[in-house]
Write a protein that holds these residues in place. Structure first.
Motif, PDB file in Angstrom:
ATOM      1  N   ILE A   1       0.830  -1.216   0.000  1.00 56.52           N
ATOM      2  CA  ILE A   1       0.000   0.000   0.000  1.00 56.52           C
ATOM      3  C   ILE A   1       0.863   1.265   0.000  1.00 56.52           C
ATOM      4  CG2 ILE A   1      -0.540  -0.707   2.404  1.00 56.52           C
ATOM      5  CD1 ILE A   1      -2.163   2.242   0.937  1.00 56.52           C
ATOM      6  N   TYR A   2       1.930   1.267   0.801  1.00 54.72           N
ATOM      7  CA  TYR A   2       2.701   2.509   0.978  1.00 54.72           C
ATOM      8  C   TYR A   2       3.518   2.847  -0.268  1.00 54.72           C
ATOM      9  CZ  TYR A   2       0.907   1.644   5.524  1.00 54.72           C
ATOM     10  OH  TYR A   2       0.018   1.383   6.544  1.00 54.72           O
ATOM     11  N   LYS A   3       3.765   1.848  -1.108  1.00 52.03           N
ATOM     12  CA  LYS A   3       4.457   2.135  -2.373  1.00 52.03           C
ATOM     13  C   LYS A   3       3.488   2.837  -3.330  1.00 52.03           C
ATOM     14  CE  LYS A   3       6.519  -2.178  -2.071  1.00 52.03           C
ATOM     15  NZ  LYS A   3       7.022  -3.382  -2.708  1.00 52.03           N
ATOM     16  N   LEU A   4       2.260   2.322  -3.422  1.00 55.36           N
ATOM     17  CA  LEU A   4       1.302   2.989  -4.313  1.00 55.36           C
ATOM     18  C   LEU A   4       0.988   4.391  -3.797  1.00 55.36           C
ATOM     19  CD1 LEU A   4      -0.508   2.986  -6.777  1.00 55.36           C
ATOM     20  CD2 LEU A   4      -2.322   1.970  -5.380  1.00 55.36           C
ATOM     21  N   GLN A   5       0.859   4.517  -2.497  1.00 62.89           N
ATOM     22  CA  GLN A   5       0.588   5.848  -1.927  1.00 62.89           C
ATOM     23  C   GLN A   5       1.709   6.826  -2.311  1.00 62.89           C
ATOM     24  OE1 GLN A   5       0.971   6.315   2.408  1.00 62.89           O
ATOM     25  NE2 GLN A   5      -1.134   7.081   2.362  1.00 62.89           N
ATOM     26  N   GLU A   6       2.947   6.356  -2.188  1.00 66.12           N
ATOM     27  CA  GLU A   6       4.102   7.204  -2.508  1.00 66.12           C
ATOM     28  C   GLU A   6       4.098   7.590  -4.002  1.00 66.12           C
ATOM     29  OE1 GLU A   6       7.748   5.312  -1.099  1.00 66.12           O
ATOM     30  OE2 GLU A   6       8.885   6.508  -2.549  1.00 66.12           O
ATOM     31  N   ILE A   7       3.851   6.598  -4.858  1.00 65.07           N
ATOM     32  CA  ILE A   7       3.830   6.850  -6.308  1.00 65.07           C
ATOM     33  C   ILE A   7       2.698   7.816  -6.648  1.00 65.07           C
ATOM     34  CG2 ILE A   7       3.359   5.772  -8.558  1.00 65.07           C
ATOM     35  CD1 ILE A   7       4.726   3.218  -7.397  1.00 65.07           C
ATOM     36  N   ASP A   8       1.538   7.585  -6.034  1.00 59.41           N
ATOM     37  CA  ASP A   8       0.375   8.414  -6.323  1.00 59.41           C
ATOM     38  C   ASP A   8       0.594   9.844  -5.854  1.00 59.41           C
ATOM     39  OD1 ASP A   8      -2.250   8.908  -7.231  1.00 59.41           O
ATOM     40  OD2 ASP A   8      -3.035   8.634  -5.206  1.00 59.41           O
ATOM     41  N   GLN A   9       1.230  10.006  -4.696  1.00 61.21           N
ATOM     42  CA  GLN A   9       1.476  11.372  -4.209  1.00 61.21           C
ATOM     43  C   GLN A   9       2.424  12.101  -5.158  1.00 61.21           C
ATOM     44  OE1 GLN A   9       2.611  10.586  -0.144  1.00 61.21           O
ATOM     45  NE2 GLN A   9       0.481  10.635   0.549  1.00 61.21           N
ATOM     46  N   ARG A  10       3.338  11.363  -5.738  1.00 62.99           N
ATOM     47  CA  ARG A  10       4.321  11.991  -6.627  1.00 62.99           C
ATOM     48  C   ARG A  10       3.774  12.225  -8.040  1.00 62.99           C
ATOM     49  NH1 ARG A  10      10.114  12.060  -5.690  1.00 62.99           N
ATOM     50  NH2 ARG A  10      11.045  12.714  -7.638  1.00 62.99           N
ATOM     51  N   PHE A  11       3.052  11.231  -8.586  1.00 62.41           N
ATOM     52  CA  PHE A  11       2.628  11.308  -9.997  1.00 62.41           C
ATOM     53  C   PHE A  11       1.143  11.613 -10.179  1.00 62.41           C
ATOM     54  CE2 PHE A  11       6.523   8.823  -9.969  1.00 62.41           C
ATOM     55  CZ  PHE A  11       7.246   9.417 -10.986  1.00 62.41           C
ATOM     56  N   ARG A  12       0.395  11.716  -9.065  1.00 60.89           N
ATOM     57  CA  ARG A  12      -1.026  12.084  -9.116  1.00 60.89           C
ATOM     58  C   ARG A  12      -1.811  11.246 -10.145  1.00 60.89           C
ATOM     59  NH1 ARG A  12      -1.339  15.005  -5.170  1.00 60.89           N
ATOM     60  NH2 ARG A  12       0.278  16.485  -4.687  1.00 60.89           N
ATOM     61  N   LEU A  13      -1.849   9.955  -9.909  1.00 58.17           N
ATOM     62  CA  LEU A  13      -2.477   9.046 -10.866  1.00 58.17           C
ATOM     63  C   LEU A  13      -3.956   8.791 -10.574  1.00 58.17           C
ATOM     64  CD1 LEU A  13       0.374   6.351 -11.093  1.00 58.17           C
ATOM     65  CD2 LEU A  13      -0.109   8.197 -12.713  1.00 58.17           C
ATOM     66  N   ILE A  14      -4.333   8.805  -9.287  1.00 54.73           N
ATOM     67  CA  ILE A  14      -5.684   8.374  -8.917  1.00 54.73           C
ATOM     68  C   ILE A  14      -6.490   9.552  -8.385  1.00 54.73           C
ATOM     69  CG2 ILE A  14      -7.026   6.704  -7.569  1.00 54.73           C
ATOM     70  CD1 ILE A  14      -4.439   5.052  -7.285  1.00 54.73           C
ATOM     71  N   LYS A  15      -7.651   9.742  -9.018  1.00 55.54           N
ATOM     72  CA  LYS A  15      -8.535  10.868  -8.633  1.00 55.54           C
ATOM     73  C   LYS A  15      -9.937  10.318  -8.420  1.00 55.54           C
ATOM     74  CE  LYS A  15      -6.154  14.406 -11.286  1.00 55.54           C
ATOM     75  NZ  LYS A  15      -5.425  13.882 -12.424  1.00 55.54           N
TER      76      LYS A  15
END
Ligand code: SAM
Length: 214
Positions: free
Chosen positions: A31-45
């Motif tokens: 979970i924390y890897k996706l959270q980190e990626i999402d915070q950086r690349f803003r993939l999920i809205k």
């Protein structure tokens, strides 16, 4: 068979990310890897329709649905059945991504805004085997994304870094408006794991890979 490094695995007992995931009621430390990626690349809205390849035990789906809300369709695929409870707009399929019928996938769910892959082979410890197997899974995820994303959609997939890494990154750069490699801070130090993110699927690629044509 896949390795089972979920929250039931005693080897994780002293791992801070594992303990945190357990405390926060996530199915796995990933979970924390996706959270980190999402915070950086803003993939999920809110409303993002997404496909999650290699979704077991389900922590990426838990995180994603928390951001998309319950209107979007989220689809997860894994060799292993997901056992955690998820909202009704999240559907999981038990299957091998190398055998997925892409025309049926698109007909059933429509096109996605985002394709994720956290797939990893059942590692043997022999890097001459594990790395090419991971690279093949990555390329399969890239083909699935090219066939099932809407034009302009995004892609994020894991790969163990090896000899073909520059070629894989170039392939993503050629199919998307932008390609980037990213190593998560939450990745264990000894791991070769990297993620490659593609933003903005090109129209020419979507047309060339359309599984409902021809
Ligand atoms: C690291 S786990 C994914 C963890 C997940 N992102 C989460 O947050 O809960 C990798 C998964 O890839 C799956 N996998 C590996 N090869 C696959 C294949 N050919 N088809 C479908 N799933 C596959 C494995 O079964 C395993 O559950």
């Amino acid at each position: 068979m896949a390795t089972r490094k979920g929250l039931g695995d005693k080897r994780n007992r002293h791992d801070p990310a594992y303990l945190r995931a357990k405390r926060e009621k996530y199915a796995g430390r990933a979970i924390y890897k996706l959270q980190e990626i999402d915070q950086r690349f803003r993939l999920i809205k809110p409303g993002t329709q997404l496909l999650d390849l290699g979704c077991w035990p389900g922590s990426w789906l838990q995180y994603a649905v928390g951001k998309t809300g319950t209107e979007a369709t989220l689809v997860g695929v894994d060799l292993v059945p997901v056992e955690i409870a998820l909202p009704a707009n999240v559907q999981t399929i038990v299957g091998d991504v190398t055998k997925l019928k892409l025309d049926r996938l698109v007909e059933r769910f429509g096109r996605f805004d985002l394709v994720l892959s956290d797939m990893a082979p059942n590692t043997t410890g022999n890097k001459d085997f594990d790395i090419p197997t991971s690279e093949d899974l990555f390329l399969r995820a890239l083909d699935i994304a090219s066939a099932s994303l809407r034009i302009g959609g995004h892609f994020c997939a894991k790969v163990f870094q090896g000899g073909r890494f520059p070629e894989l990154l170039r392939e993503v750069e050629s199919r998307f408006q932008q390609g980037r490699a990213y190593r998560c801070e939450h990745t264990r130090k000894q791991s070769r794991e990297q993620y490659i993110i593609g933003r903005g699927l090109k129209a020419t690629v979507a047309r060339a890979h359309d599984p409902t044509e021809g």
